[in-house]
Design a protein around this motif. Structure first.
Motif, short mmCIF file in Angstrom:
data_model
loop_
_atom_site.label_atom_id
_atom_site.label_comp_id
_atom_site.label_asym_id
_atom_site.label_seq_id
_atom_site.Cartn_x
_atom_site.Cartn_y
_atom_site.Cartn_z
N LEU A 179 34.53 12.92 18.66
CA LEU A 179 34.59 14.30 18.64
C LEU A 179 36.01 14.68 17.84
O LEU A 179 35.91 15.38 16.68
N LEU A 180 37.08 13.80 17.94
CA LEU A 180 38.18 13.80 17.21
C LEU A 180 38.00 13.50 15.77
O LEU A 180 38.37 14.21 14.68
N LEU A 181 37.01 12.36 15.51
CA LEU A 181 36.53 12.18 14.22
C LEU A 181 35.86 13.26 13.62
O LEU A 181 36.00 13.69 12.44
N ALA A 182 34.83 13.85 14.21
CA ALA A 182 34.12 15.16 13.81
C ALA A 182 34.98 16.16 13.37
O ALA A 182 34.83 17.12 12.24
N LEU A 183 36.03 16.41 14.12
CA LEU A 183 37.13 17.59 13.89
C LEU A 183 37.95 17.19 12.49
O LEU A 183 37.99 18.12 11.61
N ARG A 184 38.24 15.93 12.35
CA ARG A 184 38.73 15.37 11.33
C ARG A 184 37.94 15.61 10.02
O ARG A 184 38.45 16.00 8.88
N CYS A 185 36.68 15.02 10.06
CA CYS A 185 35.90 15.06 8.93
C CYS A 185 35.53 16.69 8.60
O CYS A 185 35.64 16.89 7.52
N TYR A 186 35.64 17.67 9.48
CA TYR A 186 35.45 18.95 9.06
C TYR A 186 36.74 19.52 8.40
O TYR A 186 36.52 20.12 7.09
N SER A 187 37.90 19.09 8.92
CA SER A 187 39.10 19.36 8.00
C SER A 187 39.13 18.99 6.94
O SER A 187 39.55 19.62 5.69
N SER A 188 38.74 17.66 6.52
CA SER A 188 38.64 16.98 5.28
C SER A 188 37.66 17.83 4.38
O SER A 188 37.84 17.92 3.04
N ALA A 189 36.55 18.33 4.85
CA ALA A 189 35.51 19.03 3.92
C ALA A 189 36.07 20.14 3.60
O ALA A 189 35.92 20.65 2.45
N VAL A 190 36.64 20.99 4.48
CA VAL A 190 37.34 22.43 4.11
C VAL A 190 38.18 22.02 3.03
O VAL A 190 38.42 23.16 2.04
N LEU A 191 39.39 21.27 3.28
CA LEU A 191 40.06 20.81 2.34
C LEU A 191 39.75 20.62 1.17
O LEU A 191 40.25 21.23 -0.15
N ASN A 192 38.60 19.73 1.03
CA ASN A 192 38.06 19.40 -0.62
C ASN A 192 37.57 20.91 -0.94
O ASN A 192 37.48 21.05 -2.26
N MET A 193 36.75 21.74 -0.04
CA MET A 193 36.40 22.89 -0.50
C MET A 193 37.40 23.78 -1.13
O MET A 193 37.18 24.40 -2.29
N GLU A 194 38.75 23.66 -0.49
CA GLU A 194 39.68 24.75 -1.01
C GLU A 194 40.15 24.25 -2.30
O GLU A 194 40.49 24.82 -3.23
N GLN A 195 40.15 22.95 -2.45
CA GLN A 195 40.89 22.36 -3.66
C GLN A 195 39.82 22.66 -4.79
O GLN A 195 40.35 22.49 -5.90
#
Lengths: 124, 124
Positions: free
Chosen positions: A13-29
């Motif tokens: 679950l933690l990996l899924a949350l991290r994966c999501y954070s990473s996708a949104v960071l990429n989206m923002e950048q």
């Protein structure tokens, strides 16, 4: 606590949350001019949804902030539920649900420990 | 990724999971003879439940293992749902739900990023 922390770092679950954070960071950048997304329909949204990609962008960032910093206030959840952004409502529903369950299970574990001490005659 | 990891460590859901792991660890260290819990009714269980404290003990440990190591297989969840251990079913339901939502939101974020690149004319 250190051992349980180490174990939790492998939790999927933690990996899924991290994966999501990473996708949104990429989206923002990538999305340097979010206003370009205004009035662009999201073909992945459910039929009848009036959300455009700009609203999706804001929603995805808001959920990321929630994932990283803590829970959505109960009142806000109530206010927003039933709106078109179904994924967001479902996120709130399951996050709040899991949170409540973890609290109930923690309490149950503590009660059981206390009951065991009663049984073996150790007063608390 | 490092910054998002640091933020996740403050996440209140993560704290709830750690708090639960810690309570179960304390339970395990206290309950040296779990068989003493056999046939001891749990007054906190729902009326009509035939679970005793020994079954509660096993359930609490099983959920802790799931929290620490990953997801319950879908088939196992299906098999167990509808049983008396309602807290466990609800835990599976919300954990699976949150997991699915995070996957859907991650995909949405990736799609939006791709769409933005299309709009500004950068081919992927």
């Amino acid at each position: 606590m250190q051992s349980s922390d180490a174990k939790l770092s492998r939790n999927s679950l933690l990996l899924a949350l991290r994966c999501y954070s990473s996708a949104v960071l990429n989206m923002e950048q990538t999305v340097l001019l979010p206003s370009l997304l205004r009035d662009v329909p999201d073909e992945h949204n459910e039929p009848g949804s009036s959300l455009d990609l700009y609203q999706d962008y804001l929603m995805l960032k808001a959920i990321r902030n929630m994932v990283e910093s803590g829970m959505v206030p109960y009142e806000e959840t109530q206010k927003r539920s039933g709106s078109e952004d179904d994924l967001e409502s479902r996120f709130h529903f399951h996050l709040r649900g899991l949170f409540n369950i973890m609290a109930a299970l923690t309490k149950k574990s503590q009660n059981l420990t206390g009951k065991y001490l009663d049984i073996i005659g150790i007063s608390r």
